[in-house]
Design a protein around this motif. Sequence first.
Motif, short mmCIF file in Angstrom:
data_model
loop_
_atom_site.label_atom_id
_atom_site.label_comp_id
_atom_site.label_asym_id
_atom_site.label_seq_id
_atom_site.Cartn_x
_atom_site.Cartn_y
_atom_site.Cartn_z
N LEU A 207 -23.40 13.69 24.83
CA LEU A 207 -24.47 12.98 24.16
C LEU A 207 -25.40 12.26 25.15
CD1 LEU A 207 -25.38 12.47 21.24
CD2 LEU A 207 -24.00 10.39 21.26
N ALA A 208 -24.84 11.74 26.23
CA ALA A 208 -25.67 11.03 27.21
C ALA A 208 -26.75 11.92 27.80
CB ALA A 208 -24.79 10.46 28.33
N ASP A 209 -26.45 13.21 27.97
CA ASP A 209 -27.47 14.13 28.47
C ASP A 209 -28.62 14.25 27.48
OD1 ASP A 209 -26.19 14.88 30.89
OD2 ASP A 209 -24.88 16.24 29.80
N LEU A 210 -28.31 14.27 26.20
CA LEU A 210 -29.36 14.34 25.19
C LEU A 210 -30.24 13.09 25.22
CD1 LEU A 210 -27.39 15.80 22.15
CD2 LEU A 210 -28.65 17.02 23.93
N HIS A 211 -29.61 11.93 25.42
CA HIS A 211 -30.39 10.69 25.52
C HIS A 211 -31.37 10.76 26.69
CE1 HIS A 211 -28.28 8.69 22.36
NE2 HIS A 211 -27.14 8.58 23.00
N ARG A 212 -30.91 11.24 27.84
CA ARG A 212 -31.79 11.32 29.01
C ARG A 212 -32.94 12.29 28.76
NH1 ARG A 212 -26.92 10.06 31.80
NH2 ARG A 212 -26.14 12.19 31.62
N LEU A 213 -32.63 13.43 28.13
CA LEU A 213 -33.68 14.42 27.87
C LEU A 213 -34.67 13.93 26.83
CD1 LEU A 213 -31.42 17.60 27.95
CD2 LEU A 213 -33.13 16.94 29.66
N GLN A 214 -34.20 13.13 25.89
CA GLN A 214 -35.10 12.55 24.89
C GLN A 214 -36.20 11.75 25.55
OE1 GLN A 214 -35.56 12.78 21.70
NE2 GLN A 214 -35.47 10.84 20.59
N LEU A 215 -35.87 11.05 26.63
CA LEU A 215 -36.86 10.23 27.33
C LEU A 215 -37.91 11.07 28.05
CD1 LEU A 215 -34.52 7.46 28.77
CD2 LEU A 215 -35.90 7.40 26.69
N CYS A 216 -37.62 12.36 28.26
CA CYS A 216 -38.58 13.27 28.89
C CYS A 216 -39.57 13.84 27.88
CB CYS A 216 -37.84 14.41 29.59
SG CYS A 216 -36.78 13.88 30.94
N ARG A 217 -39.48 13.39 26.64
CA ARG A 217 -40.38 13.81 25.56
C ARG A 217 -40.25 15.29 25.25
NH1 ARG A 217 -41.99 8.96 23.28
NH2 ARG A 217 -42.45 7.49 24.94
N LEU A 218 -39.05 15.83 25.44
CA LEU A 218 -38.82 17.24 25.13
C LEU A 218 -38.82 17.46 23.61
CD1 LEU A 218 -36.10 17.96 27.78
CD2 LEU A 218 -38.21 19.26 27.51
N ASP A 219 -39.15 18.69 23.23
CA ASP A 219 -39.16 19.05 21.82
C ASP A 219 -37.83 19.65 21.38
OD1 ASP A 219 -42.16 18.68 21.07
OD2 ASP A 219 -42.17 19.75 22.97
N GLY A 220 -37.06 20.17 22.32
CA GLY A 220 -35.77 20.75 21.97
C GLY A 220 -34.90 20.93 23.18
N VAL A 221 -33.58 20.91 22.96
CA VAL A 221 -32.62 21.16 24.03
C VAL A 221 -31.65 22.23 23.55
CG1 VAL A 221 -31.19 19.21 23.29
CG2 VAL A 221 -30.91 20.14 25.58
N MET A 222 -31.41 23.22 24.40
CA MET A 222 -30.56 24.36 24.07
C MET A 222 -29.14 24.09 24.55
SD MET A 222 -33.55 26.92 25.27
CE MET A 222 -32.41 28.10 25.94
N VAL A 223 -28.18 24.28 23.64
CA VAL A 223 -26.80 23.90 23.92
C VAL A 223 -25.86 24.99 23.41
CG1 VAL A 223 -25.12 22.04 23.77
CG2 VAL A 223 -27.53 21.54 23.39
N ALA A 224 -24.80 25.25 24.18
CA ALA A 224 -23.80 26.22 23.73
C ALA A 224 -22.39 25.68 23.96
CB ALA A 224 -23.99 27.57 24.43
N SER A 225 -21.93 25.69 25.21
CA SER A 225 -20.53 25.39 25.51
C SER A 225 -20.09 24.03 24.98
CB SER A 225 -20.29 25.45 27.03
OG SER A 225 -20.53 26.75 27.51
N SER A 226 -20.94 23.01 25.13
CA SER A 226 -20.53 21.66 24.72
C SER A 226 -20.35 21.55 23.21
CB SER A 226 -21.51 20.61 25.23
OG SER A 226 -22.81 20.86 24.75
N LEU A 227 -21.01 22.41 22.44
CA LEU A 227 -20.80 22.44 21.00
C LEU A 227 -19.45 23.08 20.66
CD1 LEU A 227 -24.30 23.59 19.67
CD2 LEU A 227 -23.51 21.27 20.19
N HIS A 228 -19.17 24.20 21.31
CA HIS A 228 -17.93 24.92 21.03
C HIS A 228 -16.70 24.19 21.55
CE1 HIS A 228 -19.99 28.38 19.40
NE2 HIS A 228 -20.76 28.43 20.46
N ASP A 229 -16.86 23.41 22.62
CA ASP A 229 -15.73 22.69 23.21
C ASP A 229 -15.54 21.30 22.62
OD1 ASP A 229 -15.35 24.88 24.84
OD2 ASP A 229 -16.38 24.02 26.57
N GLY A 230 -16.44 20.89 21.73
CA GLY A 230 -16.30 19.59 21.08
C GLY A 230 -16.80 18.42 21.89
N GLN A 231 -17.54 18.69 22.99
CA GLN A 231 -18.10 17.59 23.78
C GLN A 231 -19.28 16.93 23.07
OE1 GLN A 231 -18.36 20.44 27.13
NE2 GLN A 231 -17.68 18.72 28.40
N ILE A 232 -20.00 17.72 22.28
CA ILE A 232 -21.01 17.19 21.36
C ILE A 232 -20.57 17.61 19.97
CG2 ILE A 232 -23.41 17.27 20.61
CD1 ILE A 232 -24.20 17.79 23.50
N THR A 233 -20.26 16.64 19.13
CA THR A 233 -19.74 16.91 17.80
C THR A 233 -20.87 16.84 16.76
OG1 THR A 233 -19.30 14.59 17.29
CG2 THR A 233 -17.57 15.80 18.48
#
Length: 254
Positions: A207-233
């Motif tokens: 989740l902390a990575d998403l917070h940092r990217l949010q501050l970059c004014r990004l429109d989207g972040v692509m995620v795979a492994s962290s969803l499947h491994d439960g690091q981002i629930t």
Amino acid sequence: MDLVPVLDLKQGQVIRGIAGQREHYHANTSRLVKSADPVDTCQALKQAFRPHWMYIADLDAIENGEVQYAVLNSLVQCGVPLAVDAGVASIERAQRLIDLGVSKVIIGLETLPHLELLGKFTSALGPDRIIFSLDLRDGEPIGVAADGMHPNQVVSIGLDQGIRQLIVLELSRIGTSRGVPTGPLCHSIKNRRADLVVWTGGGVRQLADLHRLQLCRLDGVMVASSLHDGQITPADWQSFETLDVDETLLAMDA
């Protein structure tokens, strides 16, 4: 900022990407779904995260030109808008994907013969249908079209060719849980063109990575492994969706 789940497809299965080294990719394992079946995986991600988009990389198409049309058609039926990279280098292939029901066609730098083709895609299909993927390895653009250019040069040419949607993808970080290095580049791109839609991916851990990217004014972040491994629930994502930028700063300080 949208969460954009990623499905990498090879020979009819969802596979686990590792640092862009495709010879080492293997069938995906997940806490969300028992199989590596693409439709089962898509449905599980849809139910858990309710994404606005999914990113599909057809590695058979990217590597040898053999598009998995039947699999893509099944994924279209799942009901989540798809942005698909299928090694597109011609208007005909892009149009066939759109006719199949794909919402957005990704034109990857890795497989693009030359950058001037981007203008033909945006003219023929419209800029809303086309996403240009700035494919990087260790921060350097890859593919014959890049020809040793700096990433900002490649982006400038893309903008001149009518691109209005961009992915900044760091292949060396895919599936490594080493963090996302593209934030500063994406931030500088958004500062140049605030109306440019920018996604990034490669290395998201938690989740902390998403917070940092949010501050970059990004429109989207692509995620795979962290969803499947439960690091981002799903609960993590639901809580993140409700934060604005000021609240993100407070969350990071906490």
